[in-house]
Design an enzyme around this catalytic site. Sequence first.
Site, PDB file in Angstrom:
ATOM      1  N   GLY A   1       0.831  -1.205   0.000  1.00 35.08           N
ATOM      2  CA  GLY A   1       0.000   0.000   0.000  1.00 35.08           C
ATOM      3  C   GLY A   1       0.859   1.245   0.000  1.00 35.08           C
ATOM      4  O   GLY A   1       1.962   1.253  -0.554  1.00 35.08           O
ATOM      5  N   GLU A   2       0.337   2.309   0.589  1.00 37.72           N
ATOM      6  CA  GLU A   2       1.033   3.602   0.699  1.00 37.72           C
ATOM      7  C   GLU A   2       1.196   4.307  -0.644  1.00 37.72           C
ATOM      8  O   GLU A   2       1.715   5.408  -0.694  1.00 37.72           O
ATOM      9  CB  GLU A   2       2.436   3.440   1.321  1.00 37.72           C
ATOM     10  CG  GLU A   2       2.480   2.799   2.673  1.00 37.72           C
ATOM     11  CD  GLU A   2       3.906   2.633   3.207  1.00 37.72           C
ATOM     12  OE1 GLU A   2       4.858   3.138   2.551  1.00 37.72           O
ATOM     13  OE2 GLU A   2       4.074   2.002   4.268  1.00 37.72           O
ATOM     14  N   GLY A   3       0.786   3.666  -1.746  1.00 38.29           N
ATOM     15  CA  GLY A   3       1.069   4.227  -3.065  1.00 38.29           C
ATOM     16  C   GLY A   3       2.397   3.760  -3.618  1.00 38.29           C
ATOM     17  O   GLY A   3       2.881   4.289  -4.631  1.00 38.29           O
TER      18      GLY A   3
END
Length: 346
Positions: A311-313
């Site tokens: 996640g987190e980009g």
Amino acid sequence: MKFTISPLLNNNLKEKLQYKIDNKTKPIGALGVLEKVALQIGTIQETLEPKIKNPTILVFAGDHGIAQEGIVNPYPQEVTTQMVYNFLQGGAAINVFSETNNIDLQIIDAGVNYNFEKNLPLIHAKIDFGTKNYRLEPAMNNEQCLKAIKKGAELVEDRSKNEVNTIGFGEMGIGNTSSAALLMHYITNEPIENCVGAGTGLNAEGIQNKTKVLSEVLKKHHPNNPLEALATFGGYEIAMIVGAILKAAEHKMTIIIDGFIVTSALLIAIEINKNVIDYCIFAHSSNEQGHQKMLEYLNVKPLLNFNMRLGEGTGAAMAVPVLRASTDFLNHMASFESAGVSTKSE
């Protein structure tokens, strides 16, 4: 809430772009996916010389009421707050990848269950201190959900003033893979057991229990439409990403779709305006179980497959060099004519 998003139908421009691509000093199709990406970005930007300008990733953080029980997540809810501080201090993977790839990174408090100091380099956009527990009641009411969508759109509107034409989104929120699984099930009708994965590290027994809990949630709630589903199951960070995606498409930005959570937001965004998918490039195939099925549902192929599920980009950040390479070959690679190279015999 209405977004004006034009479909990509400029066939004349597409033909010119394809001609330019095919006449570079290479066999036709030899650059594979890079050629498709160049064609798509050129069509989005409505030019034969597309450029990646000021690429940006917005990371939205929000807490989920169900996470306070600890029945679907191995990490406590406090980790959301701790990770936001890690982002702000530059210590997370998304910070490293953004710096490596020269990406502007912005962190947003969409709805973390913590009162952050006002002087932090954080965009304060909190709707509430986390959502409600959807085992007991809807996560958000309709007003909160619409407010989050609107705020996400406003943040992208602000970025557009800085000549950002390429944008990706990340998220942080303990428990948000459960929200994404519920939204995936609602939109795709995929059995919930095919939507649930390990999240932040559940073992097989934990995944089985998570599936059982979410099955009970589905028996309790019966949303009538996608927006109601978002309010019932979603998080503030997911709702803000919905608005951000829609506004980015309205501004004809190239949208880099990250992994499982961001794609769940996209599923809702498409229900609001189906043209949004024309502006999306899918960064990677997450190792979260449901993501591949999401991509199959959308009939799209991701650029990368690194078995990531952070996640987190982070997937979006890793895709930016691919986008740059795609536009750079289109703009700087010689044509057969300019290089004086013979084309193949007829």
